[in-house]
Design a protein around this motif. Structure first.
Motif, PDB file in Angstrom:
ATOM      1  N   LEU B 284      46.409  78.153  41.143  1.00 53.54           N
ATOM      2  CA  LEU B 284      46.507  77.387  42.391  1.00 53.54           C
ATOM      3  C   LEU B 284      45.703  77.993  43.534  1.00 53.54           C
ATOM      4  O   LEU B 284      45.551  77.373  44.581  1.00 53.54           O
ATOM      5  N   ARG B 285      45.210  79.179  43.354  1.00 51.22           N
ATOM      6  CA  ARG B 285      44.553  79.881  44.475  1.00 51.22           C
ATOM      7  C   ARG B 285      43.427  79.074  45.137  1.00 51.22           C
ATOM      8  O   ARG B 285      43.323  79.038  46.356  1.00 51.22           O
ATOM      9  N   PRO B 286      42.587  78.375  44.361  1.00 57.31           N
ATOM     10  CA  PRO B 286      41.519  77.595  45.029  1.00 57.31           C
ATOM     11  C   PRO B 286      42.032  76.422  45.848  1.00 57.31           C
ATOM     12  O   PRO B 286      41.258  75.814  46.573  1.00 57.31           O
ATOM     13  N   THR B 287      43.306  76.074  45.727  1.00 59.17           N
ATOM     14  CA  THR B 287      43.814  74.932  46.499  1.00 59.17           C
ATOM     15  C   THR B 287      44.097  75.314  47.954  1.00 59.17           C
ATOM     16  O   THR B 287      44.611  74.492  48.721  1.00 59.17           O
ATOM     17  N   GLU B 288      43.762  76.574  48.282  1.00 53.35           N
ATOM     18  CA  GLU B 288      43.898  77.060  49.661  1.00 53.35           C
ATOM     19  C   GLU B 288      45.315  76.856  50.189  1.00 53.35           C
ATOM     20  O   GLU B 288      46.265  77.246  49.531  1.00 53.35           O
ATOM     21  N   PHE B 289      45.493  76.178  51.372  1.00 57.23           N
ATOM     22  CA  PHE B 289      46.845  76.143  51.926  1.00 57.23           C
ATOM     23  C   PHE B 289      47.799  75.183  51.217  1.00 57.23           C
ATOM     24  O   PHE B 289      48.971  75.162  51.503  1.00 57.23           O
ATOM     25  N   TYR B 290      47.278  74.347  50.285  1.00 61.69           N
ATOM     26  CA  TYR B 290      48.187  73.511  49.489  1.00 61.69           C
ATOM     27  C   TYR B 290      48.917  74.347  48.438  1.00 61.69           C
ATOM     28  O   TYR B 290      49.873  73.903  47.832  1.00 61.69           O
ATOM     29  N   ARG B 291      48.383  75.559  48.243  1.00 60.93           N
ATOM     30  CA  ARG B 291      48.888  76.412  47.173  1.00 60.93           C
ATOM     31  C   ARG B 291      50.394  76.599  47.250  1.00 60.93           C
ATOM     32  O   ARG B 291      51.116  76.382  46.277  1.00 60.93           O
ATOM     33  N   ILE B 292      50.869  76.956  48.421  1.00 62.08           N
ATOM     34  CA  ILE B 292      52.282  77.283  48.551  1.00 62.08           C
ATOM     35  C   ILE B 292      53.141  76.028  48.389  1.00 62.08           C
ATOM     36  O   ILE B 292      54.256  76.090  47.859  1.00 62.08           O
TER      37      ILE B 292
END
Lengths: 399, 343
Positions: B284-292
């Motif tokens: 999920l890391r590349p999803t930036e702030f959607y990650r969390i």
């Protein structure tokens, strides 16, 4: 079983969402020659605000440069490709992100934000000769000649002091004694060290420090202890606007009338809302809330269109990517990071969001890697924040 | 229960051994399957550390307790090994043993009063212990390096083998992970393990049948903390840098989340949870702030649709696909047992 199937279906939906959310290669990028720049920033967690601002600054700058045709390196033009990963402001996560950027994405340039992430990154980036551009005020043991690829592009509270102290001494000529308030952690200790050096340089008596926990909401006991020392001025750093406001409110209600300087607060709105008329006399260095020049206004408008908002902290960091692009052109390469670092230390940019920006600090840190730029100092008077002073830091001889 | 069910259940231990062997063989071959890709090896090492921490924490859970001091004991192992290396020049081999001993000693002393508390009081007390450990590392700057932490904690060498090589460190971390999982798995199968679960289910009743509950609670806490300390030692020499924040309550909380998502009732739970969530988090890391947000949704989905955790998936599939056992009452009773701890 139905639950398990629903779970699997839910996961699939999420993975599709993940695919949609994850950043793809910008259109046209596949055909173009690109220079990859990695962002290792906290996009979630306690310091996400700083990370998001940093990321916005680089992405905006890259878009602008790409729209102009890219960066000229030798006889070729290259587009900038930004690859960003979130490290939540945690040291181990920052190490993972740095490894991913260097080993998997093969980037040679990384921008980072906040001390914990920077320290995690340096253990990996320096041996790999990866050039890093960061916002980190402390950890001076990890800065200098032993870290030749490490640029601290954000001006720390020490350099800011050479701009706001001349202003404060002119505005409040009776200041002879000062006291410091800061968080009880490494950031607080480092900022107190900067403050001590500044007070000594400007011949102001240091009355000592009171440290607070980040969870503190009642600042009256600490401010009472501070005021018992009878300071003419209070400096608090690195404290966000909310904590600065709480300190100011407590100080004013306990009868303190002198200036309160907060190099880390960088916005007046919260302080005015919390303190009202008691906010008068608050000094906020490096805080340009109302853009002055046309290029500053353009940048603010562009950020609003691109990101739906403009945080002036992002404006403060917006010059980094332009400086690096300039260094690519001057060095004539982007593959040799040593040559790019040599070129970057001599880049001077005019008319950025923070006016004139360049690197300095050869005398102070043994290497020219500290960003220094025009300091826009806001002052609150009559319940209004206004730009009171603009000056390039009057750095001491041999800095 | 019909004959087919009984036969399969009788054969279960050999299946477990086969699964263990297959798993270890896969882990041994893994670096070569991925062409020794350095970043993927790094993720695998992080997975191993997370498995070690979650599995050792699960041992305390088998008593019915959740310790938020667990990452603190990982920190004790990390700092002990780092100081042995930096001050005395002794490599990880000494540090890991010293770390385990220091961790065990402190855990034993701390657990004597700590294990007399229950429920929310234990939660608060263990939180305080974790916080005190972290603060001690931070305040004694001259010795522990303060908030800055300790740097240049180099990986060890063993003859011609230099563990600065990531593939070599992968195998080292894998050995520790297998050791910890095996210790916890075997301990859980012994009479002592059953006593832990009896305390988990009914401490007062256990005491009334002659079990010295405090003694077993202290033993479990000490063993689990020593295992966490060993993990910390390897963690320090891998990352080469540690600071107090690396061992704060969030690290313990993530280990707890790994256990909850993986499953609470067997040692497979923390292993599955740590593998699944660490990999998902990395993907999920590349999803930036959607990650969390996405990570949070996955957690909610797991808790809602798999209340027994990931470890319950094979049992659910077996129930459905092999239709074992056939009578619905037994099916229901087995299905009901998922997620309720070992009976």
């Amino acid at each position: 079983m139905r639950r398990a199937l629903l779970f699997v279906a839910g996961l699939l939906v999420l993975l599709i969402a993940f695919g949609a959310c994850s950043r793809g290669t910008p259109s046209g990028m596949i055909q173009d020659k690109v220079i990859k720049i990695g962002g290792a920033v906290p996009l979630t967690g306690a310091v996400a605000y700083w990370g998001i601002c940093t990321d916005q600054a680089w992405k905006d700058g890259a878009e602008v440069i790409n729209a102009r045709g890219g960066v000229k390196v030798g006889n070729q033009n290259y587009k900038l490709q930004i690859i960003t990963y979130d490290h939540k402001g945690s040291t181990p996560d920052a190490q993972t992100v740095t490894k991913r950027l260097i080993e998997q994405d093969k980037v040679k340039y990384i921008y980072n934000q906040a001390a914990a992430g920077t320290i995690g990154m340096l253990e990996i980036s320096e041996p790999a000769k990866v050039l890093t551009s960061v916002a980190c005020w402390g950890y001076l043991e990890h800065y200098g000649k032993d870290f030749p690829y490490h640029f601290r592009s954000e001006m720390s509270d020490y350099e800011q002091g050479f701009a706001y102290m001349p202003f404060v001494k002119t505005k409040y000529p009776g200041i002879k004694k000062a006291a410091f308030l800061g968080p009880d952690d490494k950031d607080g200790y480092d900022c107190y060290y900067s403050y001590q050096r500044l007070m000594k340089y400007y011949d102001v008596q240091d009355l000592g420090v009171e440290y607070f926990q980040w969870e503190t909401t009642d600042f009256y006991p600490l401010v009472t202890k501070t005021l018992q020392k009878k300071p003419d001025m209070i400096i608090t750093s690195p404290t966000p606007p909310g904590i600065t406001a709480s300190i100011v409110k407590a100080a004013r209600e306990l009868g303190f009338k002198g200036p309160v300087v907060s190099p880390g607060a960088s916005e007046t709105k919260t302080i005015l809302e919390v303190c009202g008329e008691q906010a008068d006399g608050v000094v906020l260095p490096v805080t340009l809330e109302t853009p002055q020049t046309q290029s500053q206004k353009d940048l603010a408008e562009r950020f609003k269109k691109r990101f739906g908002e403009f945080n002036l902290y992002a404006g403060n960091l917006s010059w980094w990517v332009y400086a690096l692009a300039e260094a690519f052109t001057v060095a004539g390469t982007f593959e040799d990071t040593t040559k790019v670092a040599d070129a970057l230390e001599d880049v001077v940019l005019k008319d950025t969001y923070v006016g004139t920006a360049r690197y300095a600090g050869e005398g102070a840190y043994g290497i020219k890697r500290q960003g220094v730029y025009d300091c826009y100092t806001m002052l609150i008077e009559d319940q209004k924040g206004f730009l009171a002073d603009v000056r390039f830091p009057e750095l001491p001889p041999g800095y | 229960m019909n004959e087919k069910s009984k036969t399969l259940l009788r054969n279960r231990p050999s299946l477990v051994v086969l699964l263990w062997l297959a798993g270890i063989a896969l882990l041994l071959a893994f670096p070569f399957l991925i062409n020794q890709e350095r970043y993927i090896l790094h993720v695998a090492i992080v997975v191993f550390f997370n498995i070690c921490l979650a599995t050792s924490m699960w041992l305390i859970w088998s008593l019915g307790f959740v310790s938020f001091a667990h990452a603190g004991f990982m920190g004790i192992g990390a700092y002990t090994s780092a100081l042995f290396f930096l001050r005395l020049g002794l490599p990880l081999w000494f540090g890991v043993i010293a770390g385990a001993l220091v961790g065990a000693l402190i855990a034993m002393v701390v657990s004597l009063p700590l294990m007399r508390t229950r429920a929310v009081y234990f939660f608060m007390a263990s939180w305080a212990v974790g916080e005190v450990i972290k603060r001690i590392f931070a305040y004694y700057r001259g010795f522990f390096g303060g908030w800055e932490g300790l740097f240049r904690i180099m990986p060890p060498k063993l003859g011609p083998l230099d563990f600065a090589n990531r593939t070599a460190y992968y195998y080292l971390a894998m050995v520790l992970m297998v050791l910890i999982v095996l210790v916890v798995y075997r301990l859980n199968k012994t009479r002592t393990g059953w006593i832990f679960w009896s305390i988990h289910e009914a401490e007062v009743l256990s005491s009334h049948v002659g079990i010295h509950a405090l003694k077993y609670k202290v033993a479990a806490f000490t063993i689990a903390s020593a295992l966490a300390a060993m993990t910390g030692a390897l963690y320090a020499h891998y990352h080469t840098y540690i600071n107090p924040k690396s061992f704060d309550i969030w690290t313990s909380e993530f280990a707890l989340v790994h256990i909850i998502v993986g499953g609470l009732s067997t040692a497979a739970g923390p292993v599955l949870g740590a593998v699944f969530l660490t990999i998902i988090d990395e993907l999920l890391r590349p999803t930036e702030f959607y990650r969390i947000v996405i990570f949070g949704v996955i957690l909610i989905l797991t808790v809602l649709f798999l209340p027994g955790g990931l470890e319950s998936i094979p049992k659910r599939l077996r129930l459905r696909l092999w239709k074992l056992p056939e009578d619905k009452d037994t099916q229901k009773s087995i299905a009901g047992a998922f997620g309720k701890g070992r009976k």
